[in-house]
Scaffold this active site. Sequence first.
Site, PDB file in Angstrom:
ATOM      1  N   GLY A 158       0.949  -1.221  -0.019  1.00  0.00           N
ATOM      2  CA  GLY A 158       0.017  -0.033   0.115  1.00  0.00           C
ATOM      3  C   GLY A 158       0.814   1.183  -0.088  1.00  0.00           C
ATOM      4  O   GLY A 158       0.417   2.283  -0.708  1.00  0.00           O
ATOM      5  N   ASN A 159       2.043   1.220   0.738  1.00  0.00           N
ATOM      6  CA  ASN A 159       2.560   2.647   0.879  1.00  0.00           C
ATOM      7  C   ASN A 159       3.495   2.750  -0.440  1.00  0.00           C
ATOM      8  O   ASN A 159       4.327   4.039  -0.562  1.00  0.00           O
ATOM      9  CB  ASN A 159       3.679   2.258   2.003  1.00  0.00           C
ATOM     10  CG  ASN A 159       4.810   1.170   1.655  1.00  0.00           C
ATOM     11  OD1 ASN A 159       4.538   0.103   1.108  1.00  0.00           O
ATOM     12  ND2 ASN A 159       6.073   1.405   2.016  1.00  0.00           N
ATOM     13  N   LYS A 193     -12.541 -10.067   5.755  1.00  0.00           N
ATOM     14  CA  LYS A 193     -11.924  -8.939   5.228  1.00  0.00           C
ATOM     15  C   LYS A 193     -12.863  -7.732   5.099  1.00  0.00           C
ATOM     16  O   LYS A 193     -13.769  -7.612   4.248  1.00  0.00           O
ATOM     17  CB  LYS A 193     -11.581  -9.259   3.849  1.00  0.00           C
ATOM     18  CG  LYS A 193     -10.611  -8.187   3.011  1.00  0.00           C
ATOM     19  CD  LYS A 193      -9.376  -7.733   3.411  1.00  0.00           C
ATOM     20  CE  LYS A 193      -8.640  -6.784   2.819  1.00  0.00           C
ATOM     21  NZ  LYS A 193      -7.260  -6.482   3.501  1.00  0.00           N
ATOM     22  N   LYS A 236      -3.101  -9.660  -2.091  1.00  0.00           N
ATOM     23  CA  LYS A 236      -2.445  -9.285  -3.407  1.00  0.00           C
ATOM     24  C   LYS A 236      -1.031 -10.154  -3.388  1.00  0.00           C
ATOM     25  O   LYS A 236      -0.408 -10.312  -4.293  1.00  0.00           O
ATOM     26  CB  LYS A 236      -2.232  -7.932  -3.535  1.00  0.00           C
ATOM     27  CG  LYS A 236      -1.235  -7.279  -2.434  1.00  0.00           C
ATOM     28  CD  LYS A 236       0.014  -6.718  -3.053  1.00  0.00           C
ATOM     29  CE  LYS A 236       1.010  -6.206  -1.885  1.00  0.00           C
ATOM     30  NZ  LYS A 236       0.855  -6.472  -0.524  1.00  0.00           N
ATOM     31  N   LYS A 251       2.371 -12.848   3.431  1.00  0.00           N
ATOM     32  CA  LYS A 251       3.479 -12.617   2.452  1.00  0.00           C
ATOM     33  C   LYS A 251       4.678 -13.757   2.910  1.00  0.00           C
ATOM     34  O   LYS A 251       5.229 -14.340   1.693  1.00  0.00           O
ATOM     35  CB  LYS A 251       4.298 -11.271   3.140  1.00  0.00           C
ATOM     36  CG  LYS A 251       3.751 -10.062   2.762  1.00  0.00           C
ATOM     37  CD  LYS A 251       4.360  -8.844   3.289  1.00  0.00           C
ATOM     38  CE  LYS A 251       3.464  -7.749   3.568  1.00  0.00           C
ATOM     39  NZ  LYS A 251       2.564  -7.335   2.337  1.00  0.00           N
TER      40      LYS A 251
HETATM   41  P1  ADP Z   1       1.460  -4.165   2.617  1.00  0.00           P
HETATM   42  O1  ADP Z   1       0.544  -3.051   2.018  1.00  0.00           O
HETATM   43  O2  ADP Z   1       2.838  -3.820   2.154  1.00  0.00           O
HETATM   44  O3  ADP Z   1       0.818  -5.455   2.214  1.00  0.00           O
HETATM   45  P2  ADP Z   1       0.794  -4.858   5.259  1.00  0.00           P
HETATM   46  O4  ADP Z   1       0.542  -3.682   6.486  1.00  0.00           O
HETATM   47  O5  ADP Z   1      -0.228  -5.699   4.873  1.00  0.00           O
HETATM   48  O6  ADP Z   1       1.489  -3.856   4.241  1.00  0.00           O
HETATM   49  O7  ADP Z   1       2.139  -5.702   6.094  1.00  0.00           O
HETATM   50  C1  ADP Z   1       3.389  -4.943   6.533  1.00  0.00           C
HETATM   51  C2  ADP Z   1       3.011  -4.951   8.073  1.00  0.00           C
HETATM   52  O8  ADP Z   1       3.287  -6.033   8.592  1.00  0.00           O
HETATM   53  C3  ADP Z   1       4.077  -4.223   8.624  1.00  0.00           C
HETATM   54  O9  ADP Z   1       4.372  -2.653   8.636  1.00  0.00           O
HETATM   55  C4  ADP Z   1       4.233  -4.726  10.103  1.00  0.00           C
HETATM   56  O10 ADP Z   1       3.686  -3.884  11.077  1.00  0.00           O
HETATM   57  C5  ADP Z   1       3.185  -6.203   9.961  1.00  0.00           C
HETATM   58  N1  ADP Z   1       3.931  -7.210  10.480  1.00  0.00           N
HETATM   59  C6  ADP Z   1       3.049  -8.285  11.258  1.00  0.00           C
HETATM   60  N2  ADP Z   1       3.953  -9.349  11.623  1.00  0.00           N
HETATM   61  C7  ADP Z   1       5.358  -8.866  11.313  1.00  0.00           C
HETATM   62  C8  ADP Z   1       6.633  -9.406  11.385  1.00  0.00           C
HETATM   63  N3  ADP Z   1       6.817 -10.721  12.248  1.00  0.00           N
HETATM   64  N4  ADP Z   1       7.663  -8.643  11.059  1.00  0.00           N
HETATM   65  C9  ADP Z   1       7.584  -7.665  10.419  1.00  0.00           C
HETATM   66  N5  ADP Z   1       6.465  -7.033  10.337  1.00  0.00           N
HETATM   67  C10 ADP Z   1       5.235  -7.411  10.624  1.00  0.00           C
HETATM   68 MG    MG Z   2      -0.962  -6.398   3.240  1.00  0.00          MG
END
Ligand code: ADP
Ligand code: MG
Length: 323
Positions: A11-12, A129, A219, A281
């Site tokens: 998203g960022n 969701k 995604k 991820k």
């Molecule tokens: P994106 O939009 O890139 O999919 P998300 O918010 O879905 O971003 O995923 C990234 C976030 O996952 C990070 O900002 C962090 O807060 C969170 N997160 C959860 N568990 C972990 C972990 N074990 N290590 C690192 N980040 C984590």
């Molecule tokens: Mg995400």
Amino acid sequence: MRKIIVVALGGNAIKQADEAGTAEEQRRNVAITCRQLVSMLRYGHRLVITHGNGPQAGNLLIQQEAGAAEVPPQPLDIVGAMTQGQIGYMFQQTMQNMLWQEKMPLPVVSIVNQVLVSEDDPDYKDPSKPVGPFYTEEEAARIKKERPDYVIKEVKPKSVARRFRRVVASPDPIRNIEYVAIRRMVEGGMVVIASGGGGIPVVYDAEDNLRGTAAVIDKDKAGERLAEVVGADIFLILTDVDAARVHFGTPQEKAVRTVTLSEMRKLHAEGHFKAGSMGPKVLACMRFIEWGGQCAIITSLDKAVSALIGTAGTRVVPDPVAE
Ligand code: ADP
Ligand code: MG
């Protein structure tokens, strides 16, 4: 070595958390992202780009409701298609401009892309969701009456007035419908932007025709399916943290660097990665290596190039082959 790299943008890459989402803000973020992507193209790598659409789809859904008295609101699958066009256009134009300036006139194309899911997916039984605007209890009751097909859940504590939200299923992606076209475009040397927002979720109806379904596909999981169909060497997930961490959010927190598939399976089973953010991820990375990929990476935009040469990010690689 020239590689085929599927890049999944978080998203960022398009909208920062503290921004409203104006066209100018989004263009600025997209330009920063494209500069990194262009530097990968300079190494001769082939790129297939996918991206999230959460904030954009959220805003469009609010517009559908706010304008409902004058213009008929469009369903979730069509809103998904609209955001693929919106975000794809911004990336396509920005990349084209940069590549022309760099004297690398590669064709860049974004496509409207469907992804097959199954309505038998367990997530349809208990959708989780959240999508669209937040509602008060009264609004939630009214909407439930107007749209009996909607599932509305309380997603914030009782102290918050607007604490209700529509929730939809987040089914597992099965197959990228336009995969033949995407594969040919990649083979033809094009930079392809596909499967935006996890793709438009579709199912086959009783007559074997495709039909959009009210769901949202993760995604990163959809990006992994895309990586399979284009025969990617590397699956690169770019998010807002430079690595996945064990004991995340505690004093024992530690970045995971290069790990084998088996090592990552163990960490995943230990529950270090949150569902809905880092969890999918890590899962997508493991699936990519299980499929036969060389390396799956989770890192931030600014570390992308270092992660490709192995000096940054979380990298999942195959288990060593026994002698
Ligand atoms: P994106 O939009 O890139 O999919 P998300 O918010 O879905 O971003 O995923 C990234 C976030 O996952 C990070 O900002 C962090 O807060 C969170 N997160 C959860 N568990 C972990 C972990 N074990 N290590 C690192 N980040 C984590
Ligand atoms: Mg995400």
